[in-house]
Design a protein around this motif. Structure first.
Motif, mmCIF file in Angstrom:
data_model
loop_
_atom_site.group_PDB
_atom_site.id
_atom_site.type_symbol
_atom_site.label_atom_id
_atom_site.label_comp_id
_atom_site.label_asym_id
_atom_site.label_seq_id
_atom_site.Cartn_x
_atom_site.Cartn_y
_atom_site.Cartn_z
ATOM 1 N N SER A 76 0.850 -1.181 0.000
ATOM 2 C CA SER A 76 0.000 0.000 0.000
ATOM 3 C C SER A 76 0.888 1.234 0.000
ATOM 4 N N GLY A 77 0.358 2.334 -0.470
ATOM 5 C CA GLY A 77 1.070 3.595 -0.367
ATOM 6 C C GLY A 77 1.496 4.223 -1.666
ATOM 7 N N ARG A 78 1.721 3.473 -2.717
ATOM 8 C CA ARG A 78 2.029 4.064 -4.006
ATOM 9 C C ARG A 78 1.649 3.070 -5.088
ATOM 10 N N ASN A 79 1.804 3.452 -6.323
ATOM 11 C CA ASN A 79 1.344 2.631 -7.423
ATOM 12 C C ASN A 79 2.131 1.331 -7.509
ATOM 13 N N PHE A 80 1.564 0.277 -6.939
ATOM 14 C CA PHE A 80 2.245 -1.006 -6.843
ATOM 15 C C PHE A 80 2.703 -1.499 -8.215
ATOM 16 N N GLY A 81 1.867 -1.319 -9.196
ATOM 17 C CA GLY A 81 2.148 -1.852 -10.523
ATOM 18 C C GLY A 81 3.271 -1.159 -11.262
ATOM 19 N N SER A 82 3.878 -0.155 -10.681
ATOM 20 C CA SER A 82 4.960 0.585 -11.337
ATOM 21 C C SER A 82 6.343 0.183 -10.860
ATOM 22 N N TYR A 83 6.419 -0.813 -9.970
ATOM 23 C CA TYR A 83 7.700 -1.147 -9.353
ATOM 24 C C TYR A 83 7.961 -2.650 -9.335
ATOM 25 N N GLY A 84 9.255 -2.961 -9.416
ATOM 26 C CA GLY A 84 9.646 -4.346 -9.252
ATOM 27 C C GLY A 84 9.521 -4.767 -7.799
ATOM 28 N N MET A 85 9.396 -6.081 -7.604
ATOM 29 C CA MET A 85 9.272 -6.638 -6.265
ATOM 30 C C MET A 85 10.243 -7.803 -6.110
ATOM 31 N N GLY A 86 10.572 -8.088 -4.871
ATOM 32 C CA GLY A 86 11.479 -9.203 -4.629
ATOM 33 C C GLY A 86 11.227 -9.859 -3.291
ATOM 34 N N TRP A 87 11.762 -11.051 -3.169
ATOM 35 C CA TRP A 87 11.753 -11.791 -1.909
ATOM 36 C C TRP A 87 13.205 -12.090 -1.516
ATOM 37 N N PHE A 88 13.488 -11.869 -0.251
ATOM 38 C CA PHE A 88 14.770 -12.189 0.343
ATOM 39 C C PHE A 88 14.515 -13.037 1.579
ATOM 40 N N ARG A 89 15.551 -13.663 2.096
ATOM 41 C CA ARG A 89 15.391 -14.432 3.325
ATOM 42 C C ARG A 89 16.650 -14.336 4.180
ATOM 43 N N GLN A 90 16.449 -14.543 5.459
ATOM 44 C CA GLN A 90 17.575 -14.511 6.390
ATOM 45 C C GLN A 90 17.408 -15.633 7.402
ATOM 46 N N ALA A 91 18.364 -16.536 7.395
ATOM 47 C CA ALA A 91 18.380 -17.634 8.348
ATOM 48 C C ALA A 91 19.161 -17.206 9.583
ATOM 49 N N PRO A 92 18.923 -17.845 10.720
ATOM 50 C CA PRO A 92 19.643 -17.476 11.948
ATOM 51 C C PRO A 92 21.158 -17.560 11.757
ATOM 52 N N GLY A 93 21.821 -16.495 12.150
ATOM 53 C CA GLY A 93 23.267 -16.474 12.065
ATOM 54 C C GLY A 93 23.835 -16.255 10.682
ATOM 55 N N LYS A 94 22.971 -16.010 9.716
ATOM 56 C CA LYS A 94 23.426 -15.804 8.343
ATOM 57 C C LYS A 94 22.996 -14.445 7.831
ATOM 58 N N GLU A 95 23.642 -14.027 6.747
ATOM 59 C CA GLU A 95 23.278 -12.764 6.126
ATOM 60 C C GLU A 95 22.010 -12.943 5.296
ATOM 61 N N ARG A 96 21.334 -11.843 5.090
ATOM 62 C CA ARG A 96 20.156 -11.863 4.232
ATOM 63 C C ARG A 96 20.572 -12.219 2.809
ATOM 64 N N GLU A 97 19.763 -13.051 2.159
ATOM 65 C CA GLU A 97 20.103 -13.458 0.808
ATOM 66 C C GLU A 97 18.905 -13.312 -0.123
ATOM 67 N N PHE A 98 19.228 -13.103 -1.377
ATOM 68 C CA PHE A 98 18.215 -12.964 -2.416
ATOM 69 C C PHE A 98 17.538 -14.302 -2.682
ATOM 70 N N VAL A 99 16.224 -14.251 -2.936
ATOM 71 C CA VAL A 99 15.469 -15.449 -3.278
ATOM 72 C C VAL A 99 14.898 -15.350 -4.698
ATOM 73 N N SER A 100 14.133 -14.283 -4.941
ATOM 74 C CA SER A 100 13.480 -14.162 -6.240
ATOM 75 C C SER A 100 13.036 -12.730 -6.465
ATOM 76 N N THR A 101 12.864 -12.371 -7.741
ATOM 77 C CA THR A 101 12.408 -11.034 -8.068
ATOM 78 C C THR A 101 11.540 -11.060 -9.313
ATOM 79 N N ILE A 102 10.708 -10.029 -9.459
ATOM 80 C CA ILE A 102 9.790 -9.934 -10.578
ATOM 81 C C ILE A 102 9.668 -8.474 -10.989
ATOM 82 N N ASN A 103 9.538 -8.238 -12.286
ATOM 83 C CA ASN A 103 9.445 -6.844 -12.728
ATOM 84 C C ASN A 103 8.002 -6.340 -12.606
ATOM 85 N N TRP A 104 7.786 -5.115 -13.037
ATOM 86 C CA TRP A 104 6.517 -4.431 -12.761
ATOM 87 C C TRP A 104 5.301 -5.120 -13.339
ATOM 88 N N ARG A 105 5.418 -5.727 -14.504
ATOM 89 C CA ARG A 105 4.275 -6.386 -15.119
ATOM 90 C C ARG A 105 4.264 -7.893 -14.897
#
Length: 123
Positions: free
Chosen positions: A24-53
């Motif tokens: 919420s808050g701005r035009n969602f459909g105009s921006y890419g989105m992504g998922w990241f994850r962080q396991a205990p004791g580890k750095e945050r890592e990239f999982v997946s991403t998708i473009n605006w459409r």
């Protein structure tokens, strides 16, 4: 911008979960989105991403073929379908929004982050 992730939980190895992230808050459909994850004791890592459409997606090698990212711009929501889950998938999963129409595997390209949802996979 507010990002609210949900759908995490406890699942046995080999099981499935679907994460959702409502924006919420701005035009969602105009921006890419992504998922990241962080396991205990580890750095945050990239999982997946998708473009605006939703026409372009990208996955970390560790989840390729098991996870699927998608989005519904009419519902301001991005999803992460996770199949064939493994104990090493256990982590807090975060959704995030980029500052452009493109997705990205680099966390520095994201300027809004959700609060995270816990995924625990038991062996």
């Amino acid at each position: 911008v507010q990002l609210q992730a949900c759908g995490g939980g406890l699942v046995q190895a080999g099981g499935s979960l679907r994460l959702s992230c409502a924006a919420s808050g701005r035009n969602f459909g105009s921006y890419g989105m992504g998922w990241f994850r962080q396991a205990p004791g580890k750095e945050r890592e990239f999982v997946s991403t998708i473009n605006w459409r939703g026409g372009s997606t990208y996955y970390a090698d560790s989840v390729k073929g098991r996870f699927t990212i998608s989005r519904d711009n009419a519902k301001n929501t991005v999803y992460l379908q996770m199949n064939s889950l493994k104990p090493e998938d256990t982590a807090v999963y975060y959704c995030a929004q980029t500052s452009t129409i493109s997705g990205s595997y680099r966390d520095r390209d994201y300027n809004y982050w959700g609060q995270g949802t816990q995924v625990t996979v038991s062996s």
